[in-house]
Write a protein that holds these residues in place. Sequence first.
Motif, short mmCIF file in Angstrom:
data_model
loop_
_atom_site.label_atom_id
_atom_site.label_comp_id
_atom_site.label_asym_id
_atom_site.label_seq_id
_atom_site.Cartn_x
_atom_site.Cartn_y
_atom_site.Cartn_z
N LEU A 157 53.46 63.62 48.86
CA LEU A 157 52.27 62.95 48.00
C LEU A 157 50.93 63.47 48.49
O LEU A 157 50.39 63.47 49.55
CB LEU A 157 52.55 61.36 48.51
N GLU A 158 50.50 64.07 47.61
CA GLU A 158 49.19 64.84 47.61
C GLU A 158 48.00 64.15 47.06
O GLU A 158 48.11 63.97 45.84
CB GLU A 158 49.27 66.40 47.05
N GLY A 159 46.69 64.20 47.99
CA GLY A 159 45.75 63.48 47.38
C GLY A 159 45.44 62.01 47.57
O GLY A 159 44.70 61.34 46.81
N VAL A 160 46.08 61.58 48.40
CA VAL A 160 46.00 59.85 48.74
C VAL A 160 44.66 59.39 48.82
O VAL A 160 44.72 58.13 48.48
CB VAL A 160 47.10 59.50 49.84
N GLU A 161 43.97 60.23 48.97
CA GLU A 161 42.60 59.62 49.11
C GLU A 161 41.91 59.30 47.61
O GLU A 161 41.13 58.06 47.75
CB GLU A 161 41.56 60.38 49.98
N HIS A 162 42.48 59.93 46.83
CA HIS A 162 42.02 59.45 45.49
C HIS A 162 42.73 58.29 44.87
O HIS A 162 42.24 57.40 44.47
CB HIS A 162 42.17 60.58 44.30
N TRP A 163 43.97 58.01 45.28
CA TRP A 163 44.84 56.80 45.13
C TRP A 163 43.92 55.81 45.73
O TRP A 163 44.04 54.56 45.45
CB TRP A 163 46.31 56.73 45.33
N SER A 196 51.12 64.63 42.98
CA SER A 196 49.92 64.64 43.14
C SER A 196 48.97 64.17 42.26
O SER A 196 49.11 64.06 41.11
CB SER A 196 49.65 66.46 43.17
N VAL A 197 47.77 63.48 43.05
CA VAL A 197 47.00 62.69 42.13
C VAL A 197 46.26 63.66 41.20
O VAL A 197 45.74 63.23 40.18
CB VAL A 197 45.96 62.31 43.09
N PHE A 198 46.09 65.12 41.53
CA PHE A 198 45.93 66.10 40.39
C PHE A 198 46.30 66.13 39.27
O PHE A 198 45.80 66.76 38.28
CB PHE A 198 45.42 67.24 41.39
N GLY A 206 46.18 64.13 52.78
CA GLY A 206 45.03 63.56 52.50
C GLY A 206 43.77 64.33 53.19
O GLY A 206 43.72 64.66 54.19
N THR A 207 42.82 64.16 52.10
CA THR A 207 41.63 65.21 52.58
C THR A 207 40.62 64.23 53.49
O THR A 207 40.63 62.85 53.49
CB THR A 207 40.85 65.52 51.46
N ASP A 208 40.25 64.81 54.77
CA ASP A 208 39.19 64.01 55.56
C ASP A 208 38.02 63.78 55.14
O ASP A 208 37.16 64.95 54.78
CB ASP A 208 39.27 64.90 56.88
N LEU A 209 37.66 62.70 54.87
CA LEU A 209 36.52 62.20 54.14
C LEU A 209 35.40 61.82 55.09
O LEU A 209 33.96 61.39 55.04
CB LEU A 209 36.65 61.15 53.07
N SER A 210 35.73 61.66 56.63
CA SER A 210 34.88 61.13 57.65
C SER A 210 33.73 62.26 58.02
O SER A 210 33.04 61.54 58.79
CB SER A 210 35.56 60.81 58.64
N LYS A 211 33.92 63.41 57.69
CA LYS A 211 32.79 64.35 58.05
C LYS A 211 31.74 64.34 57.31
O LYS A 211 31.85 64.02 56.06
CB LYS A 211 33.23 65.71 58.51
N GLY A 212 30.48 64.81 57.75
CA GLY A 212 29.27 65.25 56.82
C GLY A 212 28.49 63.74 56.59
O GLY A 212 28.41 62.87 57.23
#
Length: 144
Positions: A51-57, A30-32, A97-103
């Motif tokens: 593998l958790e948090g790949v958006e941070h990697w 985990s990246v955390f 991986g967390t979805d960053l595309s919304k908002g």
Amino acid sequence: MHFVTGGAYNGKAKWVRTFYGVTDEHCWKSVFNEKKMLPDDSQLYGDLVVLEGVEHWIKELTLDVDFLECRELWRSLLSIWQAWETERQERTVVIIGTDLSKGIVPMEKEDRDWRDMTGWAYQDLTAVADRVDVIWYGLNQKLK
């Protein structure tokens, strides 16, 4: 390979733990817990790797190299993880991986670059994954 995505704090990790019956003997990177580390096959063990948090990697990559090199590095990692997984039939790599595309689109160029690169990386991941699930409020929707 299994890709699990969804909004922040929507229960992705909990869903994966329940779905796979994750125990301490499974490899959970985990990246955390392990910042600034992109796991390669030398760091993987057991039959289940998460593998958790790949958006941070991915964000770390965007800060260090340009888009083309970032995408090449990402695809190289996907190939490494995929090769490791296929060495033995019982192996599974789960990528969260967390979805960053919304908002709202970020104002800072760095953040926009990260969002764009993460979207491209997730498209690459979805193309090679055997299964893709979106988790919203703890519920999964299987896309692939």
